[in-house]
Design a protein around this motif. Structure first.
Motif, PDB file in Angstrom:
ATOM      1  N   ARG A   1       0.756  -1.309   0.099  1.00 43.97           N
ATOM      2  CA  ARG A   1       0.008   0.060   0.007  1.00 43.97           C
ATOM      3  C   ARG A   1       1.113   1.188  -0.129  1.00 43.97           C
ATOM      4  NH1 ARG A   1      -5.207   1.305  -1.380  1.00 43.97           N
ATOM      5  NH2 ARG A   1      -6.182  -0.462  -0.327  1.00 43.97           N
ATOM      6  N   GLY A   2       0.449   2.076  -0.709  1.00 47.70           N
ATOM      7  CA  GLY A   2       1.157   3.307  -0.956  1.00 47.70           C
ATOM      8  C   GLY A   2       2.187   3.382  -2.336  1.00 47.70           C
ATOM      9  N   LYS A   3       2.705   2.131  -2.585  1.00 46.62           N
ATOM     10  CA  LYS A   3       3.678   2.174  -3.564  1.00 46.62           C
ATOM     11  C   LYS A   3       2.698   2.205  -5.021  1.00 46.62           C
ATOM     12  CE  LYS A   3       7.597   1.262  -1.844  1.00 46.62           C
ATOM     13  NZ  LYS A   3       8.491   2.556  -1.625  1.00 46.62           N
ATOM     14  N   LYS A   4       3.252   2.600  -5.992  1.00 44.96           N
ATOM     15  CA  LYS A   4       2.413   2.258  -7.389  1.00 44.96           C
ATOM     16  C   LYS A   4       2.672   0.859  -7.867  1.00 44.96           C
ATOM     17  CE  LYS A   4       3.357   7.197  -9.242  1.00 44.96           C
ATOM     18  NZ  LYS A   4       4.212   8.014 -10.011  1.00 44.96           N
ATOM     19  N   VAL A   5       1.660   0.347  -8.550  1.00 47.32           N
ATOM     20  CA  VAL A   5       1.749  -1.053  -8.676  1.00 47.32           C
ATOM     21  C   VAL A   5       1.422  -1.172 -10.406  1.00 47.32           C
ATOM     22  CG1 VAL A   5       0.757  -3.426  -8.101  1.00 47.32           C
ATOM     23  CG2 VAL A   5       1.007  -1.625  -6.395  1.00 47.32           C
ATOM     24  N   MET A   6       2.453  -2.104 -10.895  1.00 45.80           N
ATOM     25  CA  MET A   6       2.278  -2.341 -12.202  1.00 45.80           C
ATOM     26  C   MET A   6       1.644  -3.853 -12.153  1.00 45.80           C
ATOM     27  SD  MET A   6       5.816  -1.600 -14.333  1.00 45.80           S
ATOM     28  CE  MET A   6       5.251  -2.689 -15.592  1.00 45.80           C
ATOM     29  N   VAL A   7       0.491  -3.811 -12.784  1.00 53.93           N
ATOM     30  CA  VAL A   7      -0.531  -5.252 -12.524  1.00 53.93           C
ATOM     31  C   VAL A   7      -0.192  -6.158 -13.815  1.00 53.93           C
ATOM     32  CG1 VAL A   7      -2.869  -5.993 -12.221  1.00 53.93           C
ATOM     33  CG2 VAL A   7      -2.067  -4.425 -10.694  1.00 53.93           C
ATOM     34  N   GLY A   8       0.192  -6.954 -13.744  1.00 57.20           N
ATOM     35  CA  GLY A   8       0.351  -7.771 -14.894  1.00 57.20           C
ATOM     36  C   GLY A   8      -1.219  -8.473 -15.398  1.00 57.20           C
ATOM     37  N   ALA A   9      -1.557  -7.813 -16.453  1.00 56.51           N
ATOM     38  CA  ALA A   9      -2.989  -8.390 -16.759  1.00 56.51           C
ATOM     39  C   ALA A   9      -3.089  -9.026 -17.982  1.00 56.51           C
ATOM     40  CB  ALA A   9      -3.877  -7.104 -16.799  1.00 56.51           C
ATOM     41  N   ILE A  10      -1.808  -9.410 -18.454  1.00 57.17           N
ATOM     42  CA  ILE A  10      -1.776 -10.239 -19.643  1.00 57.17           C
ATOM     43  C   ILE A  10      -0.887 -11.514 -19.115  1.00 57.17           C
ATOM     44  CG2 ILE A  10      -0.693 -10.230 -21.880  1.00 57.17           C
ATOM     45  CD1 ILE A  10      -3.043  -8.681 -22.146  1.00 57.17           C
ATOM     46  N   ASP A  11      -1.572 -12.575 -19.667  1.00 56.75           N
ATOM     47  CA  ASP A  11      -0.745 -13.982 -19.269  1.00 56.75           C
ATOM     48  C   ASP A  11       0.385 -14.051 -20.592  1.00 56.75           C
ATOM     49  OD1 ASP A  11       0.224 -16.352 -18.734  1.00 56.75           O
ATOM     50  OD2 ASP A  11      -1.659 -17.401 -19.022  1.00 56.75           O
ATOM     51  N   VAL A  12       1.691 -14.090 -20.199  1.00 53.48           N
ATOM     52  CA  VAL A  12       2.492 -14.464 -21.327  1.00 53.48           C
ATOM     53  C   VAL A  12       3.079 -15.939 -21.602  1.00 53.48           C
ATOM     54  CG1 VAL A  12       3.579 -12.175 -20.930  1.00 53.48           C
ATOM     55  CG2 VAL A  12       4.460 -14.260 -19.942  1.00 53.48           C
ATOM     56  N   ALA A  13       2.230 -16.708 -20.613  1.00 51.98           N
ATOM     57  CA  ALA A  13       2.635 -18.300 -20.869  1.00 51.98           C
ATOM     58  C   ALA A  13       1.703 -19.040 -21.609  1.00 51.98           C
ATOM     59  CB  ALA A  13       2.855 -18.753 -19.490  1.00 51.98           C
ATOM     60  N   SER A  14       0.876 -18.165 -22.287  1.00 54.57           N
ATOM     61  CA  SER A  14      -0.239 -18.742 -23.106  1.00 54.57           C
ATOM     62  C   SER A  14      -0.450 -17.966 -24.493  1.00 54.57           C
ATOM     63  CB  SER A  14      -1.554 -18.733 -22.361  1.00 54.57           C
ATOM     64  OG  SER A  14      -2.664 -18.519 -23.137  1.00 54.57           O
ATOM     65  N   ASN A  15      -0.855 -18.864 -25.489  1.00 51.35           N
ATOM     66  CA  ASN A  15      -1.165 -18.081 -26.890  1.00 51.35           C
ATOM     67  C   ASN A  15      -2.480 -17.544 -27.139  1.00 51.35           C
ATOM     68  OD1 ASN A  15       1.546 -18.383 -28.048  1.00 51.35           O
ATOM     69  ND2 ASN A  15       1.175 -20.562 -28.248  1.00 51.35           N
ATOM     70  N   THR A  16      -3.323 -17.851 -26.049  1.00 48.04           N
ATOM     71  CA  THR A  16      -4.780 -17.347 -26.138  1.00 48.04           C
ATOM     72  C   THR A  16      -4.530 -15.696 -25.723  1.00 48.04           C
ATOM     73  OG1 THR A  16      -5.430 -19.153 -25.220  1.00 48.04           O
ATOM     74  CG2 THR A  16      -7.013 -17.435 -25.204  1.00 48.04           C
ATOM     75  N   ILE A  17      -5.329 -15.029 -26.723  1.00 46.95           N
ATOM     76  CA  ILE A  17      -5.057 -13.671 -26.493  1.00 46.95           C
ATOM     77  C   ILE A  17      -6.448 -13.324 -25.869  1.00 46.95           C
ATOM     78  CG2 ILE A  17      -5.553 -11.382 -27.856  1.00 46.95           C
ATOM     79  CD1 ILE A  17      -4.218 -12.650 -30.252  1.00 46.95           C
ATOM     80  N   GLU A  18      -5.975 -12.443 -24.539  1.00 46.12           N
ATOM     81  CA  GLU A  18      -7.000 -11.978 -23.695  1.00 46.12           C
ATOM     82  C   GLU A  18      -8.066 -11.119 -24.611  1.00 46.12           C
ATOM     83  OE1 GLU A  18      -3.517 -13.143 -21.258  1.00 46.12           O
ATOM     84  OE2 GLU A  18      -3.888 -11.938 -22.870  1.00 46.12           O
ATOM     85  N   THR A  19      -9.358 -11.172 -23.856  1.00 46.10           N
ATOM     86  CA  THR A  19     -10.271 -10.327 -24.367  1.00 46.10           C
ATOM     87  C   THR A  19     -10.159  -8.780 -23.626  1.00 46.10           C
ATOM     88  OG1 THR A  19     -11.929 -10.738 -22.917  1.00 46.10           O
ATOM     89  CG2 THR A  19     -12.000 -11.944 -24.771  1.00 46.10           C
ATOM     90  N   PRO A  20     -10.523  -7.493 -23.921  1.00 44.75           N
ATOM     91  CA  PRO A  20     -10.328  -6.512 -23.093  1.00 44.75           C
ATOM     92  C   PRO A  20     -11.196  -6.614 -21.956  1.00 44.75           C
ATOM     93  CG  PRO A  20     -10.901  -6.075 -25.490  1.00 44.75           C
ATOM     94  CD  PRO A  20     -10.732  -7.253 -25.559  1.00 44.75           C
ATOM     95  N   GLU A  21     -12.156  -7.323 -21.799  1.00 47.65           N
ATOM     96  CA  GLU A  21     -13.149  -7.526 -20.683  1.00 47.65           C
ATOM     97  C   GLU A  21     -12.109  -8.542 -19.810  1.00 47.65           C
ATOM     98  OE1 GLU A  21     -15.446  -7.201 -17.845  1.00 47.65           O
ATOM     99  OE2 GLU A  21     -15.682  -5.969 -19.378  1.00 47.65           O
TER     100      GLU A  21
END
Length: 342
Positions: free
Chosen positions: A268-288
């Motif tokens: 809490r208090g730090k900026k957080v880069m949230v990994g929202a893209i899985d790089v271990a899969s070829n499935t492309i995430e939907t925006p949702e």
């Protein structure tokens, strides 16, 4: 950085096939000499354009000029013999043939500074530059000189600090240190790992980040993840001390991982880069998919401190897959941005 939820990548993007064999880590260069130098710059331009077309806010070099996120940095140092190789366990997961530290390590010349200047000339956007962290560097070597992981880490921290200061002077806005080793060597992280990281950022005025992930989508890493059980709580070990540190941004892996989101509360208090893209899969995430991960993270981090990103680098992926994932990241962040401003 005025954009709400500014997007970025954790690091690498795939290289074009004319530069190096795609979908492969450590892929050797296909050119050499002046041709290689020019080809690397062309690839860097392309990588920047891919990010811009996808609407990425904080851009990088996509690590186009380096073969590997750790080794390429080490190759430029004195005191490491690349001919003399030993086999070591990398992060307690897989064996690799690595170079040997044969004497005192030092940085004879800048490593990425010219590349950073080149990227700075190409864009007005904020730039993030990745460097390997001290602990991850020592984990990718055989040390026949210092005979102490901690001693070598302190030496690397000094060298990284020299490089970081010159990258800052070249116009880099965020310097990120990659420390996947922080998810493995917990005692060392707390004994000296975070302290050496603070030595690496000493005197910097630009923003600093530490990227701690569960690794590229390679078999050794995905096999290891299967042994971690239904909840991955590794971050619990390093976050309390990171929260107390001078690092500005903490980058972590959240998409398709078993990391309990409430662990973010520990920084809490730090900026957080949230990994929202899985790089271990070829499935492309939907925006949702992306938006859902970000909404979930917003329960534990203030909106003005949330930086949507990828879980890790995308070097081993096909270019079309990486491109699709970048677009999904931007679109997902846009959805949540809209919800927040409403």
């Amino acid at each position: 950085m005025h954009t709400l939820l500014p997007t970025s990548t954790a690091g690498s993007l795939p290289k074009p096939s004319w530069l190096a064999q795609p979908e492969k880590l450590w892929s050797p260069w296909k050119l050499d000499g002046e041709e290689l130098r020019e080809a690397k710059q062309d690839a860097l331009r392309l990588s920047l354009q891919e990010q811009q077309h996808a609407g990425i806010d904080i851009v990088s070099d996509g690590e186009q000029t380096r073969q590997h996120f750790v080794t390429t940095f080490i190759e430029h140092l004195d005191g490491v013999d690349f001919e003399k190789r030993e086999t070591v366990r990398i992060r307690n997961r897989y064996d690799a043939s690595v170079p040997t530290v044969t004497g005192a390590v030092s940085r004879i010349k800048p490593v990425f500074v010219e590349d950073a200047k080149f990227l700075r000339e190409q864009t007005r956007q904020p730039i993030k530059w990745a460097l390997p962290g001290p602990m991850t560097m020592i984990d990718t070597l055989y040390d026949a000189h210092y005979k102490s992981r901690e001693k070598l880490a302190w030496e690397f921290a000094k060298i990284l600090n020299q490089e970081a200061k010159e990258l800052e002077a070249a116009g880099v806005d965020i310097i990120q240190f990659d420390e996947p080793a922080f998810n493995v060597f917990f005692d060392e992280v707390n004994d000296w790992g975070i302290a050496t990281l603070e030595r690496a950022i000493e005197g910097l005025r630009c923003e600093t980040a530490v990227h701690i992930c569960y690794g590229y989508g390679i078999k050794a890493n995905t096999d290891w993840k299967k042994t971690l059980g239904s909840e991955w709580r590794q971050y619990e070990e390093s976050f309390p001390k990171l929260q107390q540190s001078n690092i500005d941004i903490v980058s972590l892996e959240c998409q398709n991982s078993h990391v309990p989101m409430d662990l973010i509360e520990l920084i809490r208090g730090k900026k957080v880069m949230v990994g929202a893209i899985d790089v271990a899969s070829n499935t492309i995430e939907t925006p949702e998919d992306v938006a859902k991960t970000l909404r979930n993270a917003l329960r534990f981090v203030d909106a003005d401190k949330l930086y949507p990103s990828t879980n890790c680098g995308m070097a081993p992926l096909a270019r079309s897959v990486a491109r699709g994932k970048l677009h999904a990241l931007s679109a997902g962040a846009a959805i949540v941005r809209g919800e927040l401003s409403a």
